[in-house]
Design a protein around this motif. Structure first.
Motif, PDB file in Angstrom:
ATOM      1  N   LYS A  97     -35.043  12.380 -88.192  1.00 30.57           N
ATOM      2  CA  LYS A  97     -33.711  12.795 -87.717  1.00 30.57           C
ATOM      3  C   LYS A  97     -33.388  13.714 -87.291  1.00 30.57           C
ATOM      4  N   GLU A  98     -34.333  14.918 -87.406  1.00 29.53           N
ATOM      5  CA  GLU A  98     -34.005  16.434 -87.010  1.00 29.53           C
ATOM      6  C   GLU A  98     -34.305  16.532 -86.043  1.00 29.53           C
ATOM      7  N   LEU A  99     -35.949  15.432 -85.862  1.00 35.11           N
ATOM      8  CA  LEU A  99     -36.253  15.682 -84.305  1.00 35.11           C
ATOM      9  C   LEU A  99     -35.826  15.214 -83.889  1.00 35.11           C
ATOM     10  N   GLN A 100     -34.872  13.644 -83.555  1.00 27.98           N
ATOM     11  CA  GLN A 100     -33.873  13.085 -82.679  1.00 27.98           C
ATOM     12  C   GLN A 100     -32.712  14.309 -82.568  1.00 27.98           C
ATOM     13  N   ASP A 101     -32.297  15.111 -83.349  1.00 27.95           N
ATOM     14  CA  ASP A 101     -31.146  15.669 -83.181  1.00 27.95           C
ATOM     15  C   ASP A 101     -31.621  17.269 -82.214  1.00 27.95           C
ATOM     16  N   ALA A 102     -32.615  17.562 -82.315  1.00 24.92           N
ATOM     17  CA  ALA A 102     -33.260  18.674 -81.768  1.00 24.92           C
ATOM     18  C   ALA A 102     -33.622  17.808 -80.291  1.00 24.92           C
ATOM     19  N   ILE A 103     -34.042  16.878 -80.407  1.00 28.03           N
ATOM     20  CA  ILE A 103     -33.708  16.669 -78.611  1.00 28.03           C
ATOM     21  C   ILE A 103     -32.576  16.579 -77.834  1.00 28.03           C
ATOM     22  N   LYS A 104     -31.460  15.444 -78.724  1.00 28.71           N
ATOM     23  CA  LYS A 104     -30.564  16.017 -78.684  1.00 28.71           C
ATOM     24  C   LYS A 104     -29.806  16.526 -77.577  1.00 28.71           C
ATOM     25  N   ASN A 105     -30.094  18.047 -78.773  1.00 26.13           N
ATOM     26  CA  ASN A 105     -28.638  19.378 -79.133  1.00 26.13           C
ATOM     27  C   ASN A 105     -29.478  20.230 -78.731  1.00 26.13           C
ATOM     28  N   CYS A 106     -30.557  20.336 -78.580  1.00 23.09           N
ATOM     29  CA  CYS A 106     -31.327  21.995 -78.291  1.00 23.09           C
ATOM     30  C   CYS A 106     -32.564  22.071 -77.579  1.00 23.09           C
ATOM     31  N   PRO A 107     -31.793  22.183 -75.922  1.00 26.90           N
ATOM     32  CA  PRO A 107     -33.118  21.883 -74.872  1.00 26.90           C
ATOM     33  C   PRO A 107     -33.659  23.284 -74.746  1.00 26.90           C
ATOM     34  N   ILE A 108     -35.159  22.872 -74.305  1.00 25.23           N
ATOM     35  CA  ILE A 108     -35.553  24.406 -74.357  1.00 25.23           C
ATOM     36  C   ILE A 108     -35.076  25.084 -73.174  1.00 25.23           C
ATOM     37  N   PRO A 109     -34.365  26.525 -73.751  1.00 26.31           N
ATOM     38  CA  PRO A 109     -33.695  27.166 -73.104  1.00 26.31           C
ATOM     39  C   PRO A 109     -35.147  27.429 -71.923  1.00 26.31           C
ATOM     40  N   LYS A 110     -34.277  27.795 -70.087  1.00 21.30           N
ATOM     41  CA  LYS A 110     -35.596  28.022 -69.187  1.00 21.30           C
ATOM     42  C   LYS A 110     -36.552  29.368 -69.336  1.00 21.30           C
ATOM     43  N   ILE A 111     -35.918  30.366 -70.164  1.00 22.61           N
ATOM     44  CA  ILE A 111     -36.739  31.312 -70.254  1.00 22.61           C
ATOM     45  C   ILE A 111     -37.794  30.977 -70.973  1.00 22.61           C
ATOM     46  N   ILE A 112     -37.600  30.354 -72.347  1.00 30.95           N
ATOM     47  CA  ILE A 112     -38.528  30.223 -73.035  1.00 30.95           C
ATOM     48  C   ILE A 112     -39.665  29.604 -72.752  1.00 30.95           C
ATOM     49  N   VAL A 113     -39.432  28.325 -71.268  1.00 30.05           N
ATOM     50  CA  VAL A 113     -40.402  28.051 -71.083  1.00 30.05           C
ATOM     51  C   VAL A 113     -41.047  29.075 -69.324  1.00 30.05           C
ATOM     52  N   GLU A 114     -40.235  29.432 -69.567  1.00 25.11           N
ATOM     53  CA  GLU A 114     -40.796  30.310 -68.256  1.00 25.11           C
ATOM     54  C   GLU A 114     -41.781  31.431 -68.788  1.00 25.11           C
ATOM     55  N   GLU A 115     -41.499  31.905 -70.656  1.00 26.33           N
ATOM     56  CA  GLU A 115     -42.226  33.329 -70.485  1.00 26.33           C
ATOM     57  C   GLU A 115     -43.984  32.564 -71.601  1.00 26.33           C
ATOM     58  N   HIS A 116     -42.923  31.041 -71.586  1.00 25.20           N
ATOM     59  CA  HIS A 116     -44.568  30.289 -72.295  1.00 25.20           C
ATOM     60  C   HIS A 116     -45.599  29.911 -70.649  1.00 25.20           C
ATOM     61  N   ASN A 117     -44.944  29.783 -69.387  1.00 24.26           N
ATOM     62  CA  ASN A 117     -46.168  29.879 -68.208  1.00 24.26           C
ATOM     63  C   ASN A 117     -46.493  30.564 -68.355  1.00 24.26           C
ATOM     64  N   LYS A 118     -45.792  32.184 -68.361  1.00 25.45           N
ATOM     65  CA  LYS A 118     -46.403  32.855 -67.873  1.00 25.45           C
ATOM     66  C   LYS A 118     -48.006  33.626 -68.906  1.00 25.45           C
ATOM     67  N   ALA A 119     -47.235  32.941 -70.276  1.00 27.23           N
ATOM     68  CA  ALA A 119     -48.796  33.566 -71.598  1.00 27.23           C
ATOM     69  C   ALA A 119     -49.772  32.385 -70.711  1.00 27.23           C
ATOM     70  N   ALA A 120     -49.490  31.223 -70.099  1.00 28.03           N
ATOM     71  CA  ALA A 120     -51.016  30.213 -70.003  1.00 28.03           C
ATOM     72  C   ALA A 120     -51.082  30.855 -68.887  1.00 28.03           C
ATOM     73  N   GLU A 121     -51.287  31.589 -67.954  1.00 25.11           N
ATOM     74  CA  GLU A 121     -51.499  32.717 -66.798  1.00 25.11           C
ATOM     75  C   GLU A 121     -52.450  33.435 -67.089  1.00 25.11           C
ATOM     76  N   SER A 122     -54.202  33.281 -66.767  1.00 24.31           N
ATOM     77  CA  SER A 122     -55.159  34.125 -66.620  1.00 24.31           C
ATOM     78  C   SER A 122     -54.586  35.523 -65.700  1.00 24.31           C
ATOM     79  N   LYS A 123     -53.822  35.364 -65.092  1.00 22.99           N
ATOM     80  CA  LYS A 123     -53.809  36.769 -64.066  1.00 22.99           C
ATOM     81  C   LYS A 123     -53.382  37.900 -65.190  1.00 22.99           C
TER      82      LYS A 123
END
Lengths: 171, 89
Positions: free
Chosen positions: A145-171
């Protein structure tokens, strides 16, 4: 110089041995010739020639023995290298098999974890909860239930996605 | 003089050399020479916690695959150097 050396190596080994013994016999023979007056003069000619030939024959006899010794060592070394190459191939096969097997396990583990979460999200949990006790099942359903609530109500902020992607880059 | 030159050159012939035996640099395995794949990024627009989890798990998998190659290289070096050292003894 090597051409001359090559030509001399064409001579059989027995030639140098015969030459050595021949020259020694000739050298000693000159002492007997000295006692035979008509041949005395030849003794003086034969002796230095026999001596020079004896020296050369000794030199070459030594060279031949040395060469044989080296050839034996080369053969031993070649045998060792052959055995080492075989061992090296075996070691490679062993390492390759080990890596391939472990990689399969690692991939499978990741796949199972992703599928597990997908099944919880999609509600296909029959297989997951079938062997659970009441208490475990209740705890699991809370987590679901906690997971399903998080999916519905808590989208991942864009900045987190961007920073994650930067960290995944090798440069 | 001619005879002396001939004799000297004849004596020099004894300085022959033996071709040394050279051990070939050992080959490695196909898997070890493969490059490690780059880490995955989150590409979709509306990212849920599940997408994030999926990408993170995939990246962990990549890491472990790559670390297996590094461990493999270490093992390869250890084994091959042991084999090589036995030859040169």
């Amino acid at each position: 110089m090597w051409q001359l050396s090559w030509m001399v190596t064409l001579l059989p080994n027995w030639f140098w041995t015969t030459l050595l013994y021949g020259s020694i016999i000739a050298f000693l023979g000159t002492y007997i010739l000295k006692f035979i007056p008509p041949f005395r003069i030849y003794a003086n000619i034969i002796r230095p020639i026999a001596l020079v030939i004896a020296f050369l024959a000794v030199y070459w006899q030594g060279g031949i023995d040395n060469e044989l010794k080296w050839q034996k060592q080369v053969e031993e070394m070649e045998e060792k290298v052959r055995a080492a190459e075989e061992k090296s191939k075996e070691a490679n096969t062993q390492i390759e098999t080990k890596i391939v097997e472990k990689t399969k396990i690692v991939k499978e583990k990741g796949k199972i974890q992703i599928e597990y979460i997908n099944r919880i999200v999609e509600g296909k949990t029959v297989e997951i909860i079938k062997d659970m006790s009441e208490q475990e099942r209740a705890a699991f359903l809370t987590k679901q239930k906690e997971l399903q609530d998080a999916i519905k109500n808590c989208p991942i902020p864009k900045i987190i996605v961007e920073e994650h992607n930067k960290a995944a880059e090798s440069k | 003089m001619k005879i002396l030159t001939l004799l000297l050159s004849f004596l020099l012939i004894g300085c022959t050399t033996t071709v040394p035996v050279v051990a070939k640099f050992p080959d490695t395995t196909k898997t070890l020479t493969e490059k490690c794949a780059p880490l995955k990024k989150i590409e979709s627009e509306n990212v849920s916690i599940v997408d994030l989890h999926k990408t993170v798990v995939e990246n962990y998998t990549q890491y472990y695959e790559c670390s297996l190659k590094v461990d493999g290289w270490n093992e390869w070096y250890k084994q091959q150097s042991e084999i090589f050292n036995k030859v040169s003894k």
